[in-house]
Design a protein around this motif. Structure first.
Motif, PDB file in Angstrom:
ATOM      1  N   LYS A  61      15.870 -56.691  23.514  1.00  0.00           N
ATOM      2  CA  LYS A  61      15.313 -55.829  22.477  1.00  0.00           C
ATOM      3  C   LYS A  61      13.944 -55.290  22.898  1.00  0.00           C
ATOM      4  CE  LYS A  61      18.802 -56.989  19.907  1.00  0.00           C
ATOM      5  NZ  LYS A  61      19.966 -56.090  19.842  1.00  0.00           N
ATOM      6  N   ASP A 107      11.537 -47.805  21.850  1.00  0.00           N
ATOM      7  CA  ASP A 107      12.848 -48.247  21.373  1.00  0.00           C
ATOM      8  C   ASP A 107      13.670 -47.068  20.872  1.00  0.00           C
ATOM      9  OD1 ASP A 107      14.798 -50.261  20.676  1.00  0.00           O
ATOM     10  OD2 ASP A 107      14.218 -49.957  18.584  1.00  0.00           O
ATOM     11  N   THR A 108      13.033 -46.136  20.164  1.00  0.00           N
ATOM     12  CA  THR A 108      13.742 -44.961  19.652  1.00  0.00           C
ATOM     13  C   THR A 108      14.265 -44.098  20.804  1.00  0.00           C
ATOM     14  OG1 THR A 108      12.391 -44.917  17.637  1.00  0.00           O
ATOM     15  CG2 THR A 108      13.515 -42.872  18.262  1.00  0.00           C
ATOM     16  N   LYS A 161      17.160 -46.007  22.658  1.00  0.00           N
ATOM     17  CA  LYS A 161      18.433 -46.015  21.948  1.00  0.00           C
ATOM     18  C   LYS A 161      19.080 -44.637  21.946  1.00  0.00           C
ATOM     19  CE  LYS A 161      17.687 -50.008  18.956  1.00  0.00           C
ATOM     20  NZ  LYS A 161      17.500 -50.505  17.569  1.00  0.00           N
ATOM     21  N   SER A 215      20.602 -44.332  25.284  1.00  0.00           N
ATOM     22  CA  SER A 215      21.746 -45.226  25.443  1.00  0.00           C
ATOM     23  C   SER A 215      22.984 -44.690  24.754  1.00  0.00           C
ATOM     24  CB  SER A 215      21.406 -46.614  24.879  1.00  0.00           C
ATOM     25  OG  SER A 215      20.351 -47.211  25.602  1.00  0.00           O
ATOM     26  N   GLU A 250      23.397 -53.562  21.877  1.00  0.00           N
ATOM     27  CA  GLU A 250      22.787 -53.494  20.550  1.00  0.00           C
ATOM     28  C   GLU A 250      23.104 -54.745  19.731  1.00  0.00           C
ATOM     29  OE1 GLU A 250      20.551 -51.781  17.415  1.00  0.00           O
ATOM     30  OE2 GLU A 250      20.670 -51.331  19.560  1.00  0.00           O
TER      31      GLU A 250
END
Length: 338
Positions: free
Chosen positions: A257, A264-265, A268, A271, A297
């Motif tokens: 994580k 992170d935004t 993701k 991804s 995730e």
């Protein structure tokens, strides 16, 4: 809170490095296993039917059977819930049959080559083959979900070449014969001495075939980018505990994580948008790479997975994990108490 008796024994008996493998506290410093041990959590007071919850070992000494994980509960496949463990095993097998030949190339594209840096660091942090004696002590290593050989080949090179210890044997275990076939083919390019120190085992890491991996027989158990695909992670951790010698090391490299919300935004978005598309364009298989993204995730956070390792009976030093590239991946390590 009261620590388990096995942990108390470990604290009392560990006064220095208990084995030859190093534990990492940061990307800049490599040090032996810390004598400041975690695993001060109380025993779980209730049972669960979820195969993502960790069991408590029936015996934190040499009698752990590795069968404490729930074998009849449901699990998930990516974002699909309610599957039996056998259903997940079959679906994961289909994914890796499909991606076996293009797996390393896809890893390069998905991680911009960073997976190679992470793997190099993972192996060097463990320092396989190191021995303070002459001749060097033999070591037995099991690399689980290691079909293509990426970790095992690095282990052998580090042990035989860097630490000049030819008495290190590595077994590559994988449930998927297609992945093992890739590893066997690639192993033919290794020096003869390293080929002689390598073996292959087709097996389910949640329950090794009887007689294939003996109790208390391994110095090091590694798994890289594989444990999130297991149908029952607690059962696999229990098996790792069973097969390791007292003082042996469990080491896992896995996607994790990201801590920074902005990063992170972006991560993701990349991804879920780009990776399945790359899978379609490069490997002709969008669905398999969609699953791989979803499995990342769904994998527990660093703290949650550390707790699962502790609940399997291992003790950990410091935080119990090391973040790589802001938490995109993390290294987890635990030691089986002496």
């Amino acid at each position: 809170m009261v620590a388990r008796p096995s942990v108390a024994r470990a604290v009392a008996r560990v006064s220095g490095p208990s084995n030859c493998f190093s534990f990492v506290s940061s990307s800049r410093h490599v040090r032996p296993f810390s004598t400041t041990l975690r695993n001060q959590r109380p025993e779980l007071s209730s049972t669960t039917t979820s195969s993502t919850s960790a069991p408590s070992p029936s015996n934190n000494g040499t009698g752990n059977t590795g069968k404490t994980g729930n074998r009849t509960g449901t699990t998930h496949f990516g974002f699909q819930d309610g599957l039996s463990e056998s259903e997940k095993t079959e679906r994961v097998a289909g994914v890796f049959h499909s991606v076996a030949e293009s797996y390393d190339r896809m890893n390069d594209l998905m991680s911009f080559g960073w997976h190679r840096v992470w793997k190099d660091h993972f192996v060097s942090s463990l320092n396989p083959g190191f021995s303070s004696t002459t001749p060097p002590k033999p070591q037995r290593i099991l690399d689980v979900a290691g079909g293509t050989g990426d970790i095992a080949f690095r282990m052998l090179h580090h042990a035989h070449i860097i630490n000049n210890n030819p008495s290190v044997h590595v077994t590559i275990s994988d449930i998927n014969p297609s992945m093992l076939a890739v590893g066997k083919s690639r192993s033919l390019s290794l020096p003869a001495s390293q080929q002689a120190s390598l073996s292959f085992l087709e097996a389910d890491a949640t329950s090794f075939p009887p007689g294939s991996v003996a109790d208390n027989s391994l110095d090091l158990y590694t798994v890289a980018f594989g444990i999130r695909n297991f149908s029952n992670i607690p059962a696999a951790l229990s098996e790792a505990y069973r097969v390791l010698k007292p003082g042996g090391v469990f080491a896992c490299l896995e996607f994790s994580k990201v801590g920074n919300p902005v990063f992170d935004t972006v991560y993701k978005r990349w991804s879920f948008s780009a990776i399945p598309l790359i899978g379609q364009l490069v490997a002709g298989d969008r669905d398999s790479y969609q699953y791989l993204v979803e499995s990342i995730e769904r994998f527990p956070s660093q703290e949650q997975f550390r707790g699962m390792i502790e609940d399997a009976g291992f003790v950990v030093g410091g935080d119990g994990y090391e973040n790589l590239t802001g938490g995109v991946a993390a290294i987890h390590k635990g030691m089986k108490p002496l």
